[in-house]
Write an enzyme that holds these catalytic residues in place. Sequence first.
Site, PDB file in Angstrom:
ATOM      1  N   LYS A 267       3.327   1.726  -5.962  1.00 54.13           N
ATOM      2  CA  LYS A 267       3.008   2.289  -7.277  1.00 54.13           C
ATOM      3  C   LYS A 267       4.169   3.144  -7.752  1.00 54.13           C
ATOM      4  CE  LYS A 267       2.530   6.781  -6.040  1.00 54.13           C
ATOM      5  NZ  LYS A 267       3.279   7.923  -6.635  1.00 54.13           N
TER       6      LYS A 267
ATOM      7  N   ALA B  51       9.278   4.270   2.988  1.00 55.03           N
ATOM      8  CA  ALA B  51       8.287   5.244   3.433  1.00 55.03           C
ATOM      9  C   ALA B  51       8.631   6.633   2.916  1.00 55.03           C
ATOM     10  CB  ALA B  51       8.221   5.257   4.957  1.00 55.03           C
TER      11      ALA B  51
ATOM     12  N   ASP C  43      -3.700   9.104  -3.579  1.00 60.07           N
ATOM     13  CA  ASP C  43      -3.257   7.854  -4.205  1.00 60.07           C
ATOM     14  C   ASP C  43      -4.044   6.631  -3.744  1.00 60.07           C
ATOM     15  OD1 ASP C  43      -1.303   9.144  -5.665  1.00 60.07           O
ATOM     16  OD2 ASP C  43       0.300   8.730  -4.219  1.00 60.07           O
TER      17      ASP C  43
END
Length: 294
Positions: free
Chosen positions: A9, A93, A134
């Site tokens: 996202k 990450a 999220d």
Amino acid sequence: MLEVLACAKINLTLDITGLLPDGYHELETVMQSVALCDRLVFSLRPQGIELQTDSPFIPAGPENLVYRAAELLQRVTGCRQGVHIFLSKNIPASAGLGGGSADAAATLAALNQLWSLGLSREELFGLAEKLGADVPFCLAGGTVLARGKGELLTPLKPLPPLGVVLVTPPLAVSTAQIYREYDRLLPGVHPDTPAMVTAIERRDIMAVAALLGNILEPVTATLYPQVYVVKKALKAAGAPGVVMSGSGPTVFGLCRDEGEARRVAARLDPGLGRILYTRFCCHAIKLAVITGCR
């Protein structure tokens, strides 16, 4: 076996509007799924949770959100079946791209099917809230206005497959530290989220590019000036709109299509960090049943 693609996202806008009674920051953010995906493969085993990754830098135990999502499902449902999960990482990450949240959301959706749990969409979203701010969006996907901690989702009209250039500097950014610094610095430039929602509803792409904004960007960039270096480089390379995603350090350039994103990416100095290009997509998770052997 099930194979799942879990999409990253980006935040087209990210604002902090206050504090909630439990001390968490109250957010208002327009979030968008992009076609950069992690790949997860789930296979049944008699008992236990076994997680394997293709990266030595990604934990494979309870500290990983994938493992915690599987544990949460077992605890809530009483399911005694086990699972082996192979996680192939493509999303950088700790980069502000929701990679861990996407993997957790994929795990909830996949194991609900693989373990035949029969949980409703509402029940899955309730579990997603427990795993992270999220994770609910990473179940929903598309173009969404999120409020609260990130769990109050309002779907918006899908945007066309705009191109995105992602640049992740080689920095280790702590989200908790960024929010602490925000509380200390209280930067004053808030993105105009209502105007962004209107631009999206009108499909006004140039207005979307002009309205990109992130209240955390000056906080992260104060600690890590490389963020501004990347922003300047993306603008110089021709990206119509540029902003940091999440708490960083990834900065993205918004382009008219994936072809333009590819050209912008090619103009960038590889020394800036990891450079990827992708496009908007209207989903968060793709599940496919795997038959036969691999």
